[in-house]
Design a protein around this motif. Structure first.
Motif, PDB file in Angstrom:
ATOM      1  N   ARG A 105      27.606  33.614 107.652  1.00  0.00           N
ATOM      2  CA  ARG A 105      28.711  34.451 107.188  1.00  0.00           C
ATOM      3  C   ARG A 105      29.528  33.874 106.025  1.00  0.00           C
ATOM      4  O   ARG A 105      30.397  34.568 105.498  1.00  0.00           O
ATOM      5  N   ASP A 158      32.568  34.499 102.961  1.00  0.00           N
ATOM      6  CA  ASP A 158      33.557  35.504 103.350  1.00  0.00           C
ATOM      7  C   ASP A 158      34.206  35.181 104.692  1.00  0.00           C
ATOM      8  O   ASP A 158      35.361  35.552 104.938  1.00  0.00           O
ATOM      9  N   TYR A 159      33.464  34.482 105.562  1.00  0.00           N
ATOM     10  CA  TYR A 159      33.979  34.196 106.898  1.00  0.00           C
ATOM     11  C   TYR A 159      35.316  33.463 106.840  1.00  0.00           C
ATOM     12  O   TYR A 159      36.215  33.712 107.647  1.00  0.00           O
ATOM     13  N   GLU A 219      37.737  33.792 104.994  1.00  0.00           N
ATOM     14  CA  GLU A 219      38.875  34.623 104.623  1.00  0.00           C
ATOM     15  C   GLU A 219      39.327  35.531 105.762  1.00  0.00           C
ATOM     16  O   GLU A 219      40.256  36.328 105.602  1.00  0.00           O
ATOM     17  N   ASP A 241      38.257  36.556 113.054  1.00  0.00           N
ATOM     18  CA  ASP A 241      37.063  37.259 112.580  1.00  0.00           C
ATOM     19  C   ASP A 241      36.905  38.616 113.258  1.00  0.00           C
ATOM     20  O   ASP A 241      35.870  39.274 113.106  1.00  0.00           O
TER      21      ASP A 241
END
Length: 511
Positions: free
Chosen positions: A320, A323-324, A326, A414
């Protein structure tokens, strides 16, 4: 000058079994290790963590030299040190003019991107220290609507053959004995005396360096006693096998004042930097169970942490990223309270967990999840702030393992990708699993007012402010039914006191 192969070894890759170290030509190849300020200071790492890695790197370089390998070692205070790994790789590539440059996959997305774009062609190797490769995890995850550790763990048991009966079924008739592993520490039960490893001359030299160069970092450097070689790590492992593993299962979630280690192994840092081998650790634990030395719930619980959870979070990280990092499902913006860095709080559980973290660069998983992490979740701390704190203060924290554990499991930022529910709890959980409430300035049985445990009102405030997102979660159904049974006046009192506590945090006050 020209050589055949230059192999860059990172500070968390100190294993002779790395694929990049195989088939070395001792005359024509070089191994490069470099201590660089960028990696030591991109977050304010605990001084003991920096000392561990630098000392282990220097010892590993000596081990390679003893085996006949030619090593280029760059110390932090080398006047020619560029300060970054991509800078050192470029410098030594230019100087040695290798035909090939080899490197194993990094444990940090940031660092791997830096090296992939440093202008030096690199032959990359998969990190064979893990049971499941990045590609293997992506293949397992492909097409699944939901990823759950339990199903991944079962697959890893089948792949490894660990704790399986001859017919392929799980030993003991169940895959998971976690329900047996939630006992508080009874009065009179004493954990084993921790093994202390005395620093040698190399480590003493590193301690002087770290004391001089990182004096502004939070955490104590005194009493450094961590293993920095494979032999020392093996001593720590054997100590745990003989003294801690049998009771690890029962009391792995327990907390006790003045007992920072209890029955935990303390080998995670050594494992994460390559001083211990994952597969052999699991084999040792299985052998201890099959010989009757430890019960099944202890063996299964330990193996699940290694080939289940540890491999699972690494897989999610590389699946991931970037982007993970963020993720912020709850939209948290609150700054991290100063007492996370000082330990100066009236909450006894937080004072214990943070205090031992500053002293030892260590806290076990329940302290991280259900004390410091739980408070950050309930208080609405910005995910990046708490993630950076965990990465900085813990000896075993590397981005691939810290980020999913903190952002996903601790903060649920998440949105439930890693875990099916937020791990939120009131002070009653801490009362049940520890003795901290007995000596606390606050009263765990009170929820509002100056003497009330802050966890209580913050817990209900968290559930109320995120009701729309969470109340349909089947694992929180009972909690929301309990909330609905409260009369309006009670709910309003909890909300108001929660607001007051959060306002104090915003004002920079300690609780």
């Amino acid at each position: 000058m020209s050589i055949r192969r230059l192999v860059l070894i990172l500070g968390d890759q100190l294993s002779l079994q790395l694929p990049s170290l195989q088939a070395l030509d001792h005359e024509r190849d070089r191994v490069l290790l470099a201590e660089v300020m960028e990696e030591a200071s991109h977050v304010p790492h605990h001084p003991k963590k920096i000392a561990l890695i630098f000392s282990a790197m220097r010892h590993f370089a000596e081990r390679l030299r003893a085996a006949g390998v030619r090593v280029q070692y760059v110390k932090l205070d080398d006047p020619h040190n560029s300060g970054s790994l991509h800078g050192e790789l470029a410098r030594w590539t230019q100087h040695l003019n290798p035909q090939e440059v080899h490197l194993c996959e990094c444990g940090d997305w940031r660092l791997e991107q830096s090296l992939r774009h440093c202008g030096v062609p690199i032959q990359w190797h998969a990190d064979s220290r893990f049971l499941c490769s990045r590609e293997g995890f992506a293949e397992w995850a492909g097409g699944r609507k939901q990823l759950r550790m339990e199903f991944f763990y079962r697959e890893m048991r089948r792949v490894s053959g660990l704790l399986l009966s001859p017919d392929g079924s799980p030993e003991g008739g169940a895959w998971n004995f976690d329900a047996d592993n939630r006992k508080a520490l009874p009065k009179g039960v004493r954990p084993p005396v921790p093994l202390r490893i005395e620093p040698d001359a190399i480590t003493h030299e590193v301690l002087v360096l770290v004391r001089q160069r990182f004096a502004g970092h939070y955490g104590s450097l005194e009493g450094f006693d961590y293993p920095v070689t494979a032999e020392q790590a093996e001593r720590l492992w054997q100590h745990f096998l003989g003294n801690g593993l049998a009771d690890f299962g029962d009391y792995q979630d327990a907390m006790a004042s003045g007992e920072p280690f209890l029955f935990h192994s303390r080998i995670s840092a050594a494992l994460n930097i390559g001083l211990l081998d994952l597969r052999r650790l699991c084999e040792d634990v299985e052998a201890a169970y099959r010989s009757g030395r430890v019960p099944l719930n202890a063996a299964e619980g330990f193996i699940r942490q290694l080939i289940g959870w540890r491999e699972y979070v690494r897989g999610i990280y590389w699946l991931r990223m970037p982007d993970y990092a963020e993720g912020n499902a709850f939209g948290n913006r609150r700054s991290l309270p100063e007492f996370y860095w000082s330990g100066q709080t009236r909450m006894a559980c937080m004072r214990q967990a943070i205090g031992q973290t500053l002293e030892h660069a260590y806290a076990h998983h329940i302290q991280r999840l259900m004390v410091t992490g739980n408070f950050a979740l309930l208080a609405g701390i910005a995910p990046k702030a708490i993630c950076d704190w965990y990465l900085a203060v813990y000896m075993d924290a590397f981005d691939w393992v810290e980020l999913p554990n903190t952002l996903g499991m601790v903060m649920h930022a998440d949105g439930g990708y890693l875990g099916s529910k937020p791990y939120c709890a009131s002070g009653q959980y801490i009362r049940r699993m520890s003795d901290h409430c007995q000596g606390c300035s606050y009263r765990v049985n009170e929820s509002t007012g100056e003497s009330a445990c802050p966890f209580n009102a913050l817990y209900w405030h968290f559930l109320m402010r995120h009701r729309e997102r969470l109340e349909r979660n089947p694992r929180l159904g009972m909690v929301y039914r309990n909330l609905a049974r409260m009369d309006d006046a009670r709910q309003q009192a909890l909300w108001n006191w929660g607001e007051r506590l959060l306002a104090r945090l915003d004002a920079g006050e300690s609780l």
